[in-house]
Design an enzyme around this catalytic site. Structure first.
Site, PDB file in Angstrom:
ATOM      1  N   VAL A  52       0.800  -1.226   0.000  1.00  0.00           N
ATOM      2  CA  VAL A  52       0.000   0.000   0.000  1.00  0.00           C
ATOM      3  C   VAL A  52       0.834   1.277   0.000  1.00  0.00           C
ATOM      4  O   VAL A  52       0.269   2.365  -0.072  1.00  0.00           O
ATOM      5  CB  VAL A  52      -0.973   0.040   1.207  1.00  0.00           C
ATOM      6  N   TYR A  53       2.148   1.166   0.070  1.00  0.00           N
ATOM      7  CA  TYR A  53       2.961   2.386   0.037  1.00  0.00           C
ATOM      8  C   TYR A  53       2.812   3.056  -1.328  1.00  0.00           C
ATOM      9  O   TYR A  53       3.094   2.437  -2.369  1.00  0.00           O
ATOM     10  CB  TYR A  53       4.428   2.075   0.300  1.00  0.00           C
TER      11      TYR A  53
END
Length: 325
Positions: A52-53
């Site tokens: 999710v970065y």
């Protein structure tokens, strides 16, 4: 750079890990390449990311650098799953379907055939733990994952997961727990550290510099080029801009002056050498900042300074963490 075993596993990693959370957002691909090159040239091996970065862009950037900036066999890649990536039944969470879908997505973005260390990013109370852990076993048996760990688990959650894997017989063990830990945030010493040590699980501290606050850069305001000035990370930094943290920052600065080094080096060396810690995860906006972290390799804090920092940053321990009377 010195290397340490990750918990009781046979996996040896550098005692600093390169964090990549800003890649694809505040750090572009060229600067990311410079950071990765500097890190590996200093002997670093463990590179941390998550699905999710930067909405997956972080993994994609790292994927373009593997095989070009650095050979695949010279880095240990750790990524994470569980956090919500997209809408839909498999877009997040710790169900078997969501986890295995996330794993395939990470492998695709990274452009590799296996993850060295795959970690559960958070506890999911909506999913039976045995289902979640079975997905880790499936990932390892498939050859897509080598080792497994968790992140942001409390002490009882970590101990429960580790015990279930141990009692399953043949299940892949939990070898790491990635949690916030610094002079500014010592809460894991109540339950997580004892649980990790009991089960032989290595600790990978995130935000080892107190989200940047321990470097002293925020003592007189918010630098325009800092994370504290970023719309994405300002709340992240504000969490530790407290009166208590200010006292700790002053003590760190005093220690740094006495040792002829930087507050960053003092804060990082403190957490790096805490019991159970394997490798703090250090992130940087640019290669210059990363160089400051890499320069701590030769620093060991004197006993008196470590004791003073322990005292000023100490947290209250009581029943049942510490038996009284």
């Amino acid at each position: 750079m010195e290397y340490r075993h990750l918990g009781r596993s046979g996996l040896r990693v550098s005692r600093l890990a390169l964090g990549t959370m800003t890649w694809g957002r505040d750090t572009d691909a060229d600067e990311a390449a410079n950071q990765l090159a500097a890190f590996t040239e200093a002997g670093g091996t463990l590179v941390d990311t998550a699905d999710v970065y930067a909405e997956g862009e972080c993994e994609r950037i790292l994927g373009t650098l593997i095989g070009t900036t650095v050979p695949r066999d010279q880095v240990i890649i750790t990524t994470k799953a569980v956090a919500r990536r997209t809408e839909g039944p498999f877009g997040g969470g710790a169900s078997r379907g969501a986890l295995l879908t996330a794993l395939d997505g990470s492998l695709r973005r990274l452009g590799i055939d296996h993850i060295d260390l795959w970690q559960l990013h958070a506890w999911d109370s909506a999913v039976p733990l045995d289902e979640t852990l079975a997905a880790l076993d499936t990932a390892v048996r498939s050859g897509k994952v080598r080792y497994t760990g968790v992140s942001n688990y409390s002490g009882w959650q970590l101990s429960t997961a580790a015990t279930m894997q141990l009692m399953s017989g043949g299940a892949t063990p939990i070898v790491s727990t990635q949690v916030e830990y610094s002079l500014a945030e010592r809460g894991i010493e109540r339950e997580v550290v004892p649980a990790a040590e009991h089960h032989g699980i290595g600790i990978l501290p995130w935000a080892p510099l107190g989200r940047g606050v321990l470097t002293g850069k925020y003592r007189n305001g918010t630098p325009a080029d800092s994370r504290g000035a970023s719309p994405h990370y300002a709340p992240y930094v504000e969490h530790h801009r407290t009166e208590r943290a200010a006292r700790i920052v002053q003590a760190v600065a005093t220690a740094a002056d006495g040792l002829g080094t930087s507050p960053l080096a003092v804060a990082l060396a403190w957490v790096r050498d805490r019991p159970g810690v394997v490798a703090p995860v250090v992130g940087a906006r640019d290669t210059g900042q990363l160089a400051g972290s890499l320069a701590t390799e030769d620093l060991t804090l004197p006993t008196a300074i470590r004791a003073a920092l322990d005292d000023v940053s100490g947290i209250e321990l009581g029943y049942p963490e510490q038996r009284l009377g």
